[in-house]
Write a protein that holds these residues in place. Structure first.
Motif, PDB file in Angstrom:
ATOM      1  N   HIS A   1       0.825  -1.211   0.000  1.00 55.46           N
ATOM      2  CA  HIS A   1       0.000   0.000   0.000  1.00 55.46           C
ATOM      3  C   HIS A   1       0.863   1.266   0.000  1.00 55.46           C
ATOM      4  N   PHE A   2       2.010   1.198   0.666  1.00 55.25           N
ATOM      5  CA  PHE A   2       2.937   2.337   0.639  1.00 55.25           C
ATOM      6  C   PHE A   2       3.473   2.527  -0.780  1.00 55.25           C
ATOM      7  N   ARG A   3       3.913   1.421  -1.366  1.00 57.44           N
ATOM      8  CA  ARG A   3       4.506   1.483  -2.702  1.00 57.44           C
ATOM      9  C   ARG A   3       3.528   2.077  -3.707  1.00 57.44           C
ATOM     10  N   SER A   4       2.247   1.673  -3.609  1.00 62.65           N
ATOM     11  CA  SER A   4       1.258   2.155  -4.586  1.00 62.65           C
ATOM     12  C   SER A   4       1.010   3.662  -4.439  1.00 62.65           C
ATOM     13  N   ARG A   5       1.464   4.244  -3.326  1.00 62.60           N
ATOM     14  CA  ARG A   5       1.367   5.704  -3.154  1.00 62.60           C
ATOM     15  C   ARG A   5       2.719   6.380  -3.289  1.00 62.60           C
ATOM     16  N   GLY A   6       3.694   5.624  -3.797  1.00 65.79           N
ATOM     17  CA  GLY A   6       5.024   6.195  -3.999  1.00 65.79           C
ATOM     18  C   GLY A   6       5.769   6.427  -2.694  1.00 65.79           C
ATOM     19  N   LEU A   7       5.403   5.680  -1.638  1.00 67.91           N
ATOM     20  CA  LEU A   7       6.053   5.854  -0.330  1.00 67.91           C
ATOM     21  C   LEU A   7       6.874   4.616   0.009  1.00 67.91           C
ATOM     22  N   THR A   8       7.891   4.792   0.832  1.00 66.28           N
ATOM     23  CA  THR A   8       8.632   3.650   1.356  1.00 66.28           C
ATOM     24  C   THR A   8       8.474   3.624   2.880  1.00 66.28           C
ATOM     25  N   LEU A   9       8.779   2.467   3.467  1.00 67.60           N
ATOM     26  CA  LEU A   9       8.533   2.316   4.906  1.00 67.60           C
ATOM     27  C   LEU A   9       9.391   3.244   5.767  1.00 67.60           C
ATOM     28  N   ASP A  10      10.471   3.788   5.193  1.00 68.44           N
ATOM     29  CA  ASP A  10      11.286   4.703   6.008  1.00 68.44           C
ATOM     30  C   ASP A  10      10.565   6.031   6.277  1.00 68.44           C
ATOM     31  N   ARG A  11       9.391   6.201   5.669  1.00 70.53           N
ATOM     32  CA  ARG A  11       8.568   7.375   6.017  1.00 70.53           C
ATOM     33  C   ARG A  11       7.926   7.228   7.392  1.00 70.53           C
ATOM     34  N   ILE A  12       7.848   5.976   7.889  1.00 69.58           N
ATOM     35  CA  ILE A  12       7.258   5.751   9.225  1.00 69.58           C
ATOM     36  C   ILE A  12       8.328   6.005  10.284  1.00 69.58           C
ATOM     37  N   LYS A  13       8.126   7.040  11.099  1.00 68.33           N
ATOM     38  CA  LYS A  13       9.118   7.366  12.129  1.00 68.33           C
ATOM     39  C   LYS A  13       8.664   6.879  13.505  1.00 68.33           C
ATOM     40  N   ALA A  14       7.389   6.540  13.629  1.00 68.35           N
ATOM     41  CA  ALA A  14       6.863   6.055  14.908  1.00 68.35           C
ATOM     42  C   ALA A  14       5.563   5.305  14.647  1.00 68.35           C
ATOM     43  N   VAL A  15       5.287   4.313  15.500  1.00 71.46           N
ATOM     44  CA  VAL A  15       3.971   3.674  15.481  1.00 71.46           C
ATOM     45  C   VAL A  15       3.315   3.971  16.816  1.00 71.46           C
ATOM     46  N   ILE A  16       2.074   4.434  16.790  1.00 74.15           N
ATOM     47  CA  ILE A  16       1.328   4.580  18.035  1.00 74.15           C
ATOM     48  C   ILE A  16       0.190   3.558  17.992  1.00 74.15           C
ATOM     49  N   VAL A  17      -0.035   2.905  19.127  1.00 74.53           N
ATOM     50  CA  VAL A  17      -0.929   1.743  19.147  1.00 74.53           C
ATOM     51  C   VAL A  17      -2.104   2.009  20.084  1.00 74.53           C
ATOM     52  N   THR A  18      -3.306   1.658  19.623  1.00 72.82           N
ATOM     53  CA  THR A  18      -4.490   1.858  20.459  1.00 72.82           C
ATOM     54  C   THR A  18      -4.602   0.760  21.523  1.00 72.82           C
ATOM     55  N   HIS A  19      -4.528  -0.513  21.094  1.00 71.23           N
ATOM     56  CA  HIS A  19      -4.688  -1.617  22.051  1.00 71.23           C
ATOM     57  C   HIS A  19      -4.147  -2.924  21.491  1.00 71.23           C
ATOM     58  N   ASP A  20      -4.141  -3.954  22.337  1.00 68.18           N
ATOM     59  CA  ASP A  20      -3.408  -5.178  22.051  1.00 68.18           C
ATOM     60  C   ASP A  20      -4.262  -6.295  21.466  1.00 68.18           C
ATOM     61  N   HIS A  21      -5.213  -5.987  20.602  1.00 67.24           N
ATOM     62  CA  HIS A  21      -5.915  -7.035  19.858  1.00 67.24           C
ATOM     63  C   HIS A  21      -5.191  -7.253  18.532  1.00 67.24           C
ATOM     64  N   ALA A  22      -5.209  -8.525  18.079  1.00 67.80           N
ATOM     65  CA  ALA A  22      -4.420  -8.918  16.901  1.00 67.80           C
ATOM     66  C   ALA A  22      -4.671  -8.023  15.689  1.00 67.80           C
TER      67      ALA A  22
ATOM     68  N   ASN B   1      11.533  -4.086  14.839  1.00 71.59           N
ATOM     69  CA  ASN B   1      12.864  -4.706  14.842  1.00 71.59           C
ATOM     70  C   ASN B   1      13.567  -4.600  13.496  1.00 71.59           C
ATOM     71  N   ASP B   2      12.837  -4.814  12.405  1.00 66.09           N
ATOM     72  CA  ASP B   2      13.486  -4.812  11.082  1.00 66.09           C
ATOM     73  C   ASP B   2      13.661  -3.400  10.533  1.00 66.09           C
ATOM     74  N   TYR B   3      12.773  -2.491  10.921  1.00 68.91           N
ATOM     75  CA  TYR B   3      12.839  -1.136  10.357  1.00 68.91           C
ATOM     76  C   TYR B   3      13.199  -0.090  11.408  1.00 68.91           C
ATOM     77  N   HIS B   4      13.491  -0.553  12.619  1.00 69.68           N
ATOM     78  CA  HIS B   4      13.973   0.326  13.702  1.00 69.68           C
ATOM     79  C   HIS B   4      13.009   1.469  13.992  1.00 69.68           C
ATOM     80  N   ILE B   5      11.745   1.102  14.146  1.00 68.24           N
ATOM     81  CA  ILE B   5      10.723   2.115  14.400  1.00 68.24           C
ATOM     82  C   ILE B   5      10.214   1.965  15.836  1.00 68.24           C
ATOM     83  N   PRO B   6      10.252   3.024  16.632  1.00 61.61           N
ATOM     84  CA  PRO B   6       9.756   2.933  18.009  1.00 61.61           C
ATOM     85  C   PRO B   6       8.229   2.779  18.069  1.00 61.61           C
TER      86      PRO B   6
END
Ligand SMILES: [Zn+2]
Ligand SMILES: [Zn+2]
Length: 267
Positions: A39-60, A71-76
């Motif tokens: 989905h990132f690629r189809s908008r001309g974006l790469t994952l290095d645009r993500i500098k942080a993830v914020i999470v609402t809750h712990d459901h799958a 771990n793979d992209y070093h994003i907090p």
């Protein structure tokens, strides 16, 4: 310039991306890493645009890709201590978040990432813990509320301050009750720590929306117990009863489950 799109919304996976020219925040990561990349690629974006993830809750459906992303992209990964514990225990987390990327936030305590000022707040749900997020960026006031068992004063307070809002409208209560779910699940979904139904979402919105609202996106629509046209119809009739006209006073879209949304410019 601030932009927003939904990568997926609903029980098969939730993820939203809010980003400026040089900083991006992914809200929840409940869809597979390959789909996020696609989905990132189809908008001309790469994952290095993500500098942080914020999470609402712990459901799958909100956390699936967190291990890989961090771990793979070093994003907090930012969320409450209780949600972090829940994520760590969750069976779907085959790759755990390394402690290097764990960032703990507290409800009602604002924190800033780049030019984004973020306030997590309580949202009732049957997960370990759950938060909504109110995010200010320049003149933009963006709010996201999902997996909300019932409407609260806190949600109302943030909706009144928002000009962009992502709000859960999970099910039509009649469809849920007449539908195929077993009784315990009907009780869970419709209960005070389950999911918000169309009418509850419409009342919450109608009672608190102000003239500064520009765009509302309805999220986490149930496949079995709801329909995009039905939720729009409910919204339209409740809003009209308050003298509010969708499409005139503000735009309203229903986010699709599997298909990403358009890219929206927030200003
Ligand atoms: Zn949930
Ligand atoms: Zn969910």
């Amino acid at each position: 310039m601030l932009r927003f799109f939904s990568l997926g919304s609903g029980s098969s996976g939730n993820s939203y991306f809010l980003f400026s020219d040089h900083f991006g925040i992914l809200i929840d990561a409940g869809i597979g890493i390959r789909n996020i990349k696609k989905h990132f690629r189809s908008r001309g974006l790469t994952l290095d645009r993500i500098k942080a993830v914020i999470v609402t809750h712990d459901h799958a459906d909100h956390i699936k890709a967190l291990g890989h992303l961090s771990n793979d992209y070093h994003i907090p990964v930012y969320t409450t201590a209780a949600v972090h514990e829940g994520i760590n225990r969750n069976y779907c987390m085959t790759t755990k978040i390394s402690s290097d990327y764990v960032r703990v936030v507290e409800k009602d305590k604002s924190f800033c990432l780049d030019e984004f000022c973020i306030t997590p707040f309580e949202v009732p749900h049957d997960s370990t813990d759950n938060v909504g997020y109110f995010i200010s960026y320049d003149m933009v006031r963006f709010c996201l509320i999902t997996d909300a068992g019932h409407a609260t004063d806190k949600m109302a307070e943030y909706i009144r301050q928002s000009n962009y809002l992502v709000l859960e409208a999970n099910h039509d209560l009649n469809m849920l009750m007449m539908g195929p779910y077993p009784a315990y699940l009907k009780g869970r979904v419709s209960g005070p720590k389950g999911h918000m139904n169309n009418l509850e979402a419409a009342e919450l919105l109608a009672q608190n929306v102000t003239e500064q609202m520009r765009h509302v996106w309805l999220c986490h629509i149930s496949e079995e117990n709801n329909h995009p046209e039905l939720v729009k119809k409910t919204m339209d009739s409740v809003l009209r009863s308050y003298g509010i006209i969708m499409g005139k006073d503000f735009e309203l879209d229903v986010l699709r489950r599997i298909v990403p949304s358009d890219l929206f410019l927030l200003e």
